[in-house]
Design a protein around this motif. Structure first.
Motif, PDB file in Angstrom:
ATOM      1  N   SER A 133       0.805  -1.373  -0.048  1.00  0.00           N
ATOM      2  CA  SER A 133       0.039  -0.035  -0.098  1.00  0.00           C
ATOM      3  C   SER A 133       0.853   1.490  -0.031  1.00  0.00           C
ATOM      4  N   ASP A 162     -11.518   3.248   3.733  1.00  0.00           N
ATOM      5  CA  ASP A 162     -10.522   2.082   4.179  1.00  0.00           C
ATOM      6  C   ASP A 162     -11.283   1.071   4.842  1.00  0.00           C
ATOM      7  N   ASN A 164     -10.304  -1.545   6.494  1.00  0.00           N
ATOM      8  CA  ASN A 164      -9.738  -1.887   7.765  1.00  0.00           C
ATOM      9  C   ASN A 164     -10.471  -1.129   8.784  1.00  0.00           C
ATOM     10  N   PHE A 165     -11.069   0.250   8.721  1.00  0.00           N
ATOM     11  CA  PHE A 165     -11.645   0.812   9.777  1.00  0.00           C
ATOM     12  C   PHE A 165     -12.729  -0.006  10.337  1.00  0.00           C
ATOM     13  N   SER A 168     -11.413  -3.385  11.704  1.00  0.00           N
ATOM     14  CA  SER A 168     -10.934  -3.231  13.019  1.00  0.00           C
ATOM     15  C   SER A 168     -11.795  -3.013  14.225  1.00  0.00           C
ATOM     16  N   THR A 232     -13.015   6.293  17.808  1.00  0.00           N
ATOM     17  CA  THR A 232     -12.310   5.077  17.711  1.00  0.00           C
ATOM     18  C   THR A 232     -11.961   4.447  19.176  1.00  0.00           C
ATOM     19  N   SER A 240      -5.951   3.228  10.635  1.00  0.00           N
ATOM     20  CA  SER A 240      -6.774   3.593   9.331  1.00  0.00           C
ATOM     21  C   SER A 240      -6.989   4.816   9.226  1.00  0.00           C
ATOM     22  N   TYR A 243      -3.600   6.508   8.130  1.00  0.00           N
ATOM     23  CA  TYR A 243      -3.363   6.475   6.665  1.00  0.00           C
ATOM     24  C   TYR A 243      -4.061   7.086   5.719  1.00  0.00           C
ATOM     25  N   LEU A 244      -5.369   7.158   5.867  1.00  0.00           N
ATOM     26  CA  LEU A 244      -6.464   8.199   5.195  1.00  0.00           C
ATOM     27  C   LEU A 244      -5.847   9.614   5.416  1.00  0.00           C
ATOM     28  N   GLY A 275      -7.897  -3.115   2.176  1.00  0.00           N
ATOM     29  CA  GLY A 275      -7.250  -1.879   2.507  1.00  0.00           C
ATOM     30  C   GLY A 275      -7.849  -0.710   2.009  1.00  0.00           C
ATOM     31  N   ILE A 276      -7.344   0.270   1.172  1.00  0.00           N
ATOM     32  CA  ILE A 276      -8.183   1.440   0.700  1.00  0.00           C
ATOM     33  C   ILE A 276      -9.062   1.238  -0.377  1.00  0.00           C
TER      34      ILE A 276
END
Length: 381
Positions: A133, A162, A164-165, A168, A232, A240, A243-244, A275-276
Motif C-alpha cells: 500500500s 478504508d 480496515n476501519f 478493526s 475510535t 486506518s 493512513y487516510l 485496505g483502501i
C-alpha cells in the motif's frame, strides 16, 4: 415474444453515441498508457468456478451461466479483476513485479430488475500487482483522478475509505460472521432504520452500538477525520485514520484536494477488499462511475501470493454526459457522384482520407459529375 426487443439491462448505441464511446475509451486508455500499463485481453467466457469457488466475491445470481459441450458450467465474465488475477498467477507467473496491466472489456452482471443498472457495460481499468500500500496506493488514486479528468465531464469527485476501519472495529466484538456481513450491508447501503433495529439484536456494548449507528454518517472533507478520531476504540482503527489522513495530505499537496472526499462508512465486499477503497462520481450520474481498491488476498487463491490494487471506470455511464463536439471531425466531406464517374469519386475520397479527412459517399443519378462538399453532409446524413 417480439424479436425486436432486446434483453433487460442492455442497449443499442448509434451514431454520435458510438463516437463518444470511442473517444472516451481512447482518452482513458491514453492515461493508462502514460502511467506504464500494458494491455491484457481475457476471454468473454470463463469457468463458473473461477468466480464462485475461488473468490466468493460475486453472488451466484449475479452471473449469466450456461454449459459447454462437456456439461461444465460457464459464465459471461461478470468482472475483470478476477480473470486478471488468474492470468498473473498462470501466464505471468514468472514475470517480476511490479506488473501493471490495463484492459477494456465488456462485462456482464445480472442486476436487480428495474434497478436502473446495465447488465452489459464496458469497463476500462488497471491493476497494479506486486507492491504494498505504501508503494502503490497514491499512484492508483492519482491515476483514477486523471481518468475522471480526461472523461470531459463538468464536475467529479473521488470518494476514499478504508475497509480496515470497519474490520478493526467489528473484529474485536466477537460477533458471528453472518452478523458481520449483515451489519456491513446495512452500513454500506445507509439503511439507517434497519441498521438500528439490527444493532439492538446484537450482544455488544451500548457505546459500540452507537458507534455503528454513527458510521454511515462519517463522510465529508478532511475535517471528518477529527470526529472519527474521537470515536475510535482500538489501534487498528487509529491506523486506518492515520493512513487516510496521510493519503489525503499527499493528494492535497499535489493539487487534488478539491476533488477528494472521505467516507468511513464505505464497506463493500468484505471478503474481497483488504485496505483502501474508493469510488468516483460525476455530476449528472446518480450511480458510481469508477470504483476500486486494494485486494491483497485475491491472487494467492490462484497460486501466486501478490499484493494488488486497481480500479475500473464504467464507460457507458458517461456517454450521455460528454459533449459531442469533442469528437467532431474538422475535415468532413460529402462526395456525390453517378456510376459513370465512380472511379474518379473514389480517387478523390482516398485523397481526402489520406490527408486525415472523413468522407461519406452519395451515389446519385441526378448529377453528371463528381461533387465534393467540405465540412458538411448532404441532406443532413
Amino acid at each position: 415474444m417480439q424479436e425486436n426487443i432486446i434483453p433487460e439491462g442492455t442497449r443499442d448505441l448509434l451514431g454520435d453515441e458510438c463516437s463518444v464511446r470511442e473517444e472516451l475509451i481512447k482518452n482513458v486508455k491514453s492515461v493508462f498508457t502514460k502511467w506504464g500499463y500494458d494491455e491484457v485481453i481475457t476471454p468473454t467466457v470463463e469457468y463458473y468456478n473461477t468466480f464462485h469457488y475461488k473468490t466468493q466475491s460475486l453472488k451466484e445470481e449475479e452471473m449469466y451461466k450456461f454449459f459447454d459441450s462437456k456439461g461444465r458450467i460457464l459464465v459471461l465474465r461478470p468482472d475483470m479483476t478476477v480473470p486478471i488475477a488468474r492470468v498473473v498467477a498462470t501466464k505471468l507467473k514468472d514475470h517480476k513485479t511490479p506488473i501493471r496491466l490495463r484492459y477494456e472489456s465488456n462485462v456482464y452482471r445480472v442486476n436487480e430488475s428495474l434497478g436502473g443498472k446495465r447488465n452489459e457495460y464496458t469497463d476500462c481499468g488497471v491493476e497494479l500487482i506486486g507492491l504494498d500500500s505504501n508503494s502503490s496506493d497514491l499512484e492508483i488514486l492519482i491515476t483514477a483522478l486523471e481518468v475522471l479528468k480526461v472523461a470531459n465531464v463538468e464536475e467529479y469527485k473521488l470518494e476514499i475509505g478504508d475497509i480496515n476501519f470497519f474490520n478493526s472495529a467489528i473484529n474485536t466484538l466477537g460477533v458471528k460472521e453472518e452478523e458481520k456481513i449483515r451489519l456491513a450491508e446495512l452500513i454500506e447501503k445507509k439503511s439507517l432504520k434497519a441498521l438500528e433495529d439490527f444493532l439492538e439484536q446484537l450482544d455488544i456494548e451500548e457505546d459500540k452500538k452507537q458507534f455503528f449507528k454513527r458510521l454511515p454518517w462519517l463522510f465529508g472533507g478532511k475535517s471528518i477525520l477529527e470526529e472519527c478520531k474521537s470515536l475510535t476504540f482500538n489501534e487498528g482503527m487509529n491506523a486506518s485514520l492515520k493512513y487516510l489522513e496521510d493519503s489525503y495530505n499527499k493528494l492535497e499537496r499535489l493539487g487534488f484536494g478539491g476533488f477528494i472526499t472521505l467516507d468511513l462508512g464505505m464497506v463493500p465486499r468484505l471478503d474481497y477488499y483488504t485496505g483502501i477503497i474508493f469510488r468516483g462520481y460525476v455530476q449528472g450520474v446518480g450511480n458510481t462511475v469508477l470504483s476500486g481498491g486494494r485486494y491483497d488476498n485475491l491472487i494467492k487463491v490462484f497460486g501466486r501470493d501478490e499484493k494488488a490494487i486497481g480500479f475500473s471506470i464504467n464507460i457507458d455511464c458517461l456517454i450521455q454526459l460528454v459533449k459531442h463536439e469533442s469528437v467532431s471531425h474538422e475535415n468532413k466531406f460529402a462526395i456525390t457522384f453517378n456510376k459513370d464517374n465512380e472511379t474518379l469519386a473514389m480517387t478523390k475520397a482516398l485523397e481526402i482520407i489520406e490527408n486525415g479527412g472523413m468522407v461519406k459517399m452519395f451515389p446519385s443519378e441526378e448529377v453528371n459529375k463528381v461533387i465534393v462538399a467540405g465540412k458538411g453532409e448532404k441532406n443532413g446524413n
